[in-house]
Each structure stands twice: as structure tokens, then as C-alpha cells.
Write an enzyme that holds these catalytic residues in place. Structure first.
Site, PDB file in Angstrom:
ATOM      1  N   SER A 142      -0.367   2.959  -5.675  1.00 40.54           N
ATOM      2  CA  SER A 142       0.689   1.936  -5.718  1.00 40.54           C
ATOM      3  C   SER A 142       0.742   1.188  -4.390  1.00 40.54           C
ATOM      4  O   SER A 142       0.838  -0.046  -4.364  1.00 40.54           O
ATOM      5  CB  SER A 142       2.052   2.567  -5.968  1.00 40.54           C
ATOM      6  OG  SER A 142       2.019   3.353  -7.110  1.00 40.54           O
ATOM      7  N   ALA A 145      -1.674   0.970  -2.126  1.00 42.31           N
ATOM      8  CA  ALA A 145      -2.905   0.194  -1.902  1.00 42.31           C
ATOM      9  C   ALA A 145      -2.872  -1.100  -2.716  1.00 42.31           C
ATOM     10  O   ALA A 145      -3.266  -2.163  -2.221  1.00 42.31           O
ATOM     11  CB  ALA A 145      -4.123   1.038  -2.263  1.00 42.31           C
ATOM     12  N   ASP A 173       1.760   5.494   3.696  1.00 39.33           N
ATOM     13  CA  ASP A 173       0.658   5.116   2.805  1.00 39.33           C
ATOM     14  C   ASP A 173       0.382   3.607   2.871  1.00 39.33           C
ATOM     15  O   ASP A 173      -0.759   3.165   2.800  1.00 39.33           O
ATOM     16  CB  ASP A 173       0.915   5.588   1.359  1.00 39.33           C
ATOM     17  CG  ASP A 173       2.381   5.548   0.989  1.00 39.33           C
ATOM     18  OD1 ASP A 173       3.175   4.943   1.738  1.00 39.33           O
ATOM     19  OD2 ASP A 173       2.738   6.103  -0.065  1.00 39.33           O
TER      20      ASP A 173
END
Ligand code: MEV
Length: 324
Positions: free
Chosen positions: A113, A115, A156
Site C-alpha cells: 500500500s 509503495a 514504510d
């Protein structure tokens, strides 16, 4: 520019998950399994999305309705990223076609998600000639994730944007690129998708009940992360491994580990790894092991024998970039 293809790496958190949500640092590395996104200008003011990996086929709506109404799960991150981009950088009347393709399954916990969010913001900036720094890409992508999930530290997003291996503090308060020597991680997938927002909320509930107990764990994890940074910079793999084991103990105390994770972790330790831990929210996703090169194969075999799936990755991969 009428069309652009970009890619961003997946990630694995090495140290500090959960504590990072409460302002402690973590260390995250980008992996060479990537998300690819193609964006194309359209002459009509519409948005079309194809993302077969998450079952989205020819999803289409008027550009003015982007972000409005019920969104299919697989379209949410790209669509809200598009909405946020347009709100901050109004584009001409043209529409956008987007398609995504990923090297890795969205169930691995590699941050698909995040990325795809970073890819969307970066691709749109290229397509509409808006100059964005890495920090601006990070900020708009992080806002997108918070708009959707309400929780998350953003590491992330940072990994997908900057690449490499990062010492990171929530919301991008600190994003320090660590210059490290190459090392090999063994990654074992449990076959179970972790529900990260739910697990994060469970930890929040536990902390509301017993802040002393949980904060004590977070303080220990913080010390581990600080030592791990030193060990990584010195390429002291044995120390790096023993800190992974210590971090895993605290994650077990938080009760975010699981039977299958612990089975794979035990098997990897027995096969001679320097250190092993879960990576991410827990409850499923992947475990990671650091092993001497001579034992790497044995550790991989042990993980497979214990029911895990070994995923071949290289760490320290490049951040978001143009592909053509
Ligand atoms: C999930 O991959 C890691 C957590 O620390 C949540 C976050 O940092 O957003 C549990």
C-alpha cells in the site's frame, strides 16, 4: 510528458516495530522486490485504474469524484493519493490512467500500500511536471496513509521513497540514511497476512490499560535500536543478530508474535542463525534471520521445513525512481 513508469521498493523493518508508533526510532531497509506503476494522461477528465494484483480491473470514475463514495479496497491508496496530489497541485482538465504491477504479493507485509502510494505521488509529479523533494513526496504519501488508516509511523513510506536502510522517527521527524556494508537476510513468509491497523490498535488498548508495562518495553526496544544502528554501521553481524533476538523477546512480551512465527524463528535459530525476529506488526507476515554465509542455506531449509516460504530478497534497495 504523456506517460511515465515508476517503481518503488518494498521494505522490511529490522528493529523497533510498534515502539516506533510511540515516538521511538526504528531501522527499516528497502528490498529489491518492487511495485511498478504506469501513469498516462487522458484527454477526458476521468480516472481509470488497473491493479490486477489486488483484483482491480478497469475501475473508472470522473476525476471530480475521486476520493468520494465507497472505494474498492484495492483502489484506495492510489485513489486517495491522486486526490491529495490534485488538492495540493491542481492539474489541468486532463484525466489520468494508472496501472500497477508488483514483484511481491500484497500479503507479504512488504508495504505494498505504501509503495503504491509513493509511486502514485511520484508518477503524478513527473507527469504534470511538479518538482517535489523526497521529503515532499514522503509528506504527501504519509498524509494519504493517515487519511485512510488513521494510524502508522510512516517508515514504510520512507523506505519506498528514500530506499537504502533508514534510522527513522515517526512522521519523518528523523530520516537518516545509514551507510552500511552489504549483508544477507533470510526472509520467511508465514502464509498469513497480518492486519496491521488492528494489531496497532490492540497495542494502543494494552497501553491505555497498563502504560507502565508497555512503555517499559518500548524503552528497552529504543535502546536495542540505538545499539543496532552502531552494530550495522560497524558491520558487526553477530551483535546485529543478538540484538534481533533481544528485540524478538520484547515483541513476544507485547504478545504480537504468533505460533507459526515462533515455529519459524525457532527453526532458524536452531539451524545456526546469528539472530531472528518477526518483521512488522506481527501475527503473521514475515520473519527475518541473519545468518553466517556458511549457514544461510541451512537456515533457509529449516524455515521451509517448519512450514514457511523463503522469499529471496536483497536489502538496501533503491528508492522510488523512473523506469523509462
Ligand atoms: C507495521 O509494519 C509496523 C508497526 O510499527 C506499525 C507502524 O510503524 O506503522 C507495527
Amino acid at each position: 510528458m504523456n506517460q511515465v513508469t515508476v517503481s518503488a521498493p518494498g521494505k522490511l523493518v529490522l528493529f523497533g516495530e510498534h515502539a516506533v508508533v510511540y515516538g521511538k526510532p526504528c531501522i527499516v531497509t528497502s528490498v529489491n522486490q518492487r511495485m511498478y506503476l504506469k501513469a498516462q494522461k487522458l484527454s477526458e477528465p476521468i480516472f481509470i485504474l488497473n491493479a490486477p494484483d489486488v483484483s482491480i480491473k478497469n475501475y473508472k470514475k470522473s476525476l471530480k469524484d475521486v476520493g468520494i463514495g465507497e472505494l474498492p479496497k484495492g483502489a484506495t491508496f492510489v485513489e486517495i493519493a491522486l486526490k491529495n496530489f490534485i488538492e495540493h497541485h491542481p492539474i489541468d482538465t486532463s484525466g489520468v490512467y494508472i496501472s500497477t504491477y508488483s514483484d511481491f504479493k500484497s500479503t507479504f507485509g512488504f508495504g505494498s500500500s505504501s509503495a503504491s502510494t509513493v509511486c502514485t505521488i511520484f508518477a503524478l509529479s513527473k507527469l504534470f511536471d511538479v518538482k517535489l523533494s523526497n521529503k515532499q513526496i514522503f509528506d504527501l504519501s504519509y498524509k494519504t496513509v493517515l487519511d485512510i488508516q488513521g494510524v502508522g509511523s510512516g517508515f514504510d513510506i520512507a523506505a519506498a521513497t528514500y530506499g537504502g536502510t533508514l534510522f527513522f522517527v515517526k512522521g519523518g521527524q528523523m530520516i537518516e540514511q545509514l551507510s552500511i556494508s552489504n549483508y544477507k537476510l533470510v526472509v520467511g513468509y508465514t502464509g498469513i497476512k497480518a492486519d496491521t491497523p488492528t494489531i496497532v490498535k490492540e497495542i494502543q488498548a494494552k497501553r491505555d490499560k497498563d502504560p507502565k508495562f508497555i512503555d517499559n518495553i518500548f524503552n528497552h526496544i529504543e535502546q536495542i535500536v540505538i545499539q543496532a544502528k552502531e552494530a550495522l554501521l560497524k558491520n558487526d553481524l553477530e551483535k546485529f543478530g543478538s540484538l534481533m533476538d533481544e528485540n524478538q523477546t520484547y515483541l513476544e512480551n507485547l504478545r504480537v508474535s504468533s505460533k507459526i512465527l515462533e515455529r519459524l524463528i525457532k527453526a532458524a535459530r536452531k539451524a545456526g542463525a546469528y539472530g531472528v525476529k518477526l518483521s512488522g506488526a506481527g501475527g503473521g507476515d514475515c520473519m527475518i534471520a541473519l545468518a553466517p554465509l556458511s549457514k544461510k542455506r541451512a537456515v533457509e531449509d529449516a524455515i521451509e521445513k517448519a512450514g514457511g516460504q523463503v522469499i529471496k530478497v536483497e536489502v538496501n534497495a533503491e528508492g522510488v525512481k523512473t523506469e523509462n
